[in-house]
Design a protein around this motif. Sequence first.
Motif, PDB file in Angstrom:
ATOM      1  N   THR A 122       0.844  -1.186   0.000  1.00 26.66           N
ATOM      2  CA  THR A 122       0.000   0.000   0.000  1.00 26.66           C
ATOM      3  C   THR A 122       0.882   1.240   0.000  1.00 26.66           C
ATOM      4  O   THR A 122       1.632   1.465   0.964  1.00 26.66           O
ATOM      5  CB  THR A 122      -0.909   0.017   1.240  1.00 26.66           C
ATOM      6  N   ILE A 123       0.797   2.015  -1.074  1.00 23.86           N
ATOM      7  CA  ILE A 123       1.520   3.278  -1.192  1.00 23.86           C
ATOM      8  C   ILE A 123       0.526   4.307  -1.718  1.00 23.86           C
ATOM      9  O   ILE A 123       0.031   4.183  -2.840  1.00 23.86           O
ATOM     10  CB  ILE A 123       2.734   3.176  -2.130  1.00 23.86           C
ATOM     11  N   HIS A 124       0.232   5.301  -0.895  1.00 26.07           N
ATOM     12  CA  HIS A 124      -0.706   6.363  -1.253  1.00 26.07           C
ATOM     13  C   HIS A 124      -0.250   7.052  -2.535  1.00 26.07           C
ATOM     14  O   HIS A 124       0.887   7.488  -2.633  1.00 26.07           O
ATOM     15  CB  HIS A 124      -0.799   7.360  -0.097  1.00 26.07           C
ATOM     16  N   ARG A 125      -1.124   7.139  -3.524  1.00 21.31           N
ATOM     17  CA  ARG A 125      -0.852   7.789  -4.809  1.00 21.31           C
ATOM     18  C   ARG A 125       0.446   7.298  -5.460  1.00 21.31           C
ATOM     19  O   ARG A 125       1.243   8.086  -5.962  1.00 21.31           O
ATOM     20  CB  ARG A 125      -0.813   9.305  -4.662  1.00 21.31           C
ATOM     21  N   ALA A 126       0.681   5.999  -5.437  1.00 22.31           N
ATOM     22  CA  ALA A 126       1.919   5.413  -5.971  1.00 22.31           C
ATOM     23  C   ALA A 126       2.166   5.813  -7.419  1.00 22.31           C
ATOM     24  O   ALA A 126       3.309   6.035  -7.822  1.00 22.31           O
ATOM     25  CB  ALA A 126       1.883   3.895  -5.841  1.00 22.31           C
TER      26      ALA A 126
END
Length: 180
Positions: A122-126
């Motif tokens: 999970t990476i915000h706005r990857a």
Amino acid sequence: MATGATIHTFDIHLADVDRGVYEELSLRVARHPSETVPFMVTRILAYCLEYAEGIAFGAGGISSTDEPAVLVRDLTGSITAWIEVGAPDAQRLHHGSKIADRAAVYTHRDPEKLLAAWQGKTIHRADAIVLRAFDRRFVDAVAAEIGRRNDLTVSVTEGQLYLELDGATFDTQIDERTAG
């Protein structure tokens, strides 16, 4: 007795044609005993290639968990750009991307291995996080020439990085991708 940080000074002539940024910079860079010279070179290049009003090296340097290696703050003190160096884990990227309007990673490591390590995490706005990689041989060659006092010219045009360090010249293509 513990060894303290080594201070390096850089007089930098920056010409980033791709972004229209032309500046004369004087930097005093503290290199922590656990920081490699190639990491410091990558950190300085990240600073130059991200240069904007409000840019600074993170307060804690490489040992900080609260700030990235380089960041940009607006006039209110809010972090607008979170810039990691090296091989940050997905959790740091997620955190930085949530805090700042923009996040980026600069590395002298294999970008494929970094992307694989972030895969499925999970990476915000990857898809908005830019990954810029420099060829390891380029970084190592520049690192071999670093002294305590350095005169550095950094030029960027069409994704090509040209560097002159105390009379020695180097160049490399910047490998740019997104984290997502």
